[in-house]
Write a protein that holds these residues in place. Structure first.
Motif, short mmCIF file in Angstrom:
data_model
loop_
_atom_site.label_atom_id
_atom_site.label_comp_id
_atom_site.label_asym_id
_atom_site.label_seq_id
_atom_site.Cartn_x
_atom_site.Cartn_y
_atom_site.Cartn_z
N ALA A 164 -6.06 -4.20 9.12
CA ALA A 164 -6.36 -3.61 7.12
C ALA A 164 -5.83 -4.93 6.36
CB ALA A 164 -5.01 -2.99 6.87
N ASN B 187 0.97 -1.51 -0.23
CA ASN B 187 0.15 -0.05 -0.22
C ASN B 187 0.40 1.02 -0.26
OD1 ASN B 187 -2.80 -0.51 0.54
ND2 ASN B 187 -1.94 -1.89 1.60
N TYR C 74 -3.19 6.10 0.29
CA TYR C 74 -3.57 6.64 1.25
C TYR C 74 -3.64 7.72 1.00
CZ TYR C 74 -6.99 3.39 2.83
OH TYR C 74 -8.28 1.62 3.67
N LEU D 199 -1.99 0.47 8.44
CA LEU D 199 -1.21 -0.05 7.23
C LEU D 199 -1.12 -1.49 7.09
CD1 LEU D 199 -1.57 2.32 4.68
CD2 LEU D 199 -4.14 0.99 4.60
#
Length: 265
Positions: A247, A183, A255, A242
């Motif tokens: 998550a 991520n 994000y 995250l």
């Protein structure tokens, strides 16, 4: 340890974590966040600091070089015995102001070496260990400048962060079926010690107050609706979330944490 939020000490108990650029700003806040939550943390930067929590392993290196990333990968495997979480925080801009015509090949290469290649190289060296164990989490810290570039001074930085974000999506598609999530966290302006020094320089140069200097910067960004830059610990909290089991279904996502600076959805 100086950290403003309550942290559950067992949240990352036993997890082996690498944080790059972990001796200042968001990197240091991220190191503290993981250490408070019980993780075994190794961090690296060009310079050390006396603010690292007890037990955190520091290895001096220059991640803008292949030699630096090779060293850190070896130290992670030898000192942590493996890796569960990678938080790639290292980055920055040193390009001259003045727009595209002032930028040399060297300026472009320096920005790519600092903002893209450390993640690419370390992932290439460490992700195979995650694949062997079948689990892991990677968070790349990008920037809202990937979609909101400041052409006056940070063109190479913005382009390198755009490349990092694109690379992150590609990587997530390849390795998430094998248990490793990837991520991206994209901050806007962050209120670090370095940015505070920068504000003082702006204030002194223009003979205005620091608060007026802060407003000048926010105006240049097009405004920050919440009226302030993000706190470095707020960014660290997002990185930790995250990286956590909470998550577990978030993968290949970006994000943004910018107080509303980017004016579009």
């Amino acid at each position: 340890m100086n950290y403003p939020y309550e942290v559950r000490s067992s949240e990352f108990e036993g997890k082996r974590v690498l944080v790059t650029g972990g001796t200042a700003g968001v990197g240091l806040a991220t190191v503290k966040r993981f250490a408070l939550a019980g993780a075994n943390v190794l961090t690296t930067a060009r310079d050390s600091t006396d603010q690292l929590p007890e037990g955190v392993i520091f290895v001096k290196s220059d991640l803008a070089t292949a030699e630096g990333t090779n060293l850190i990968a070896k130290e992670v495997l030898s000192q942590l015995g493996g890796i569960d979480i990678i938080a790639h925080v290292v980055g920055g801009s040193s390009s001259p102001a003045g727009g595209f015509s002032k930028l040399s090949d060297e300026d472009w290469q320096k920005s790519l070496n600092l903002n893209l290649f450390p993640a690419v190289r370390l992932n290439r060296l460490l992700v195979p260990e995650m694949l062997k164990q079948g689990h892991g989490s990677i968070v790349h810290v990008s920037s809202i400048q990937r979609i909101l570039p400041l052409y006056e001074s940070t063109i190479p930085y913005a382009a390198a962060k755009a490349a990092l974000t694109n690379y992150s999506k590609s990587l997530s598609k390849e390795i998430s079926p094998k248990g490793i999530r990837v991520n991206v966290v994209s901050p806007g302006w962050i209120g670090t010690d370095a940015s505070n020094v920068w504000l003082e320089e702006i204030a002194n140069t223009n003979k205005i107050t620091v608060e007026e200097a802060k407003q000048t910067v926010m105006d240049a960004l097009g405004g920050i609706p919440i009226g302030r830059p993000a706190k470095q610990e707020e960014v660290a909290e997002l990185i930790a979330f995250l990286s956590s089991a909470k998550a577990g279904s978030i993968n290949g996502a970006e994000y943004v944490i910018d107080g509303g600076t980017v004016p579009t959805v």
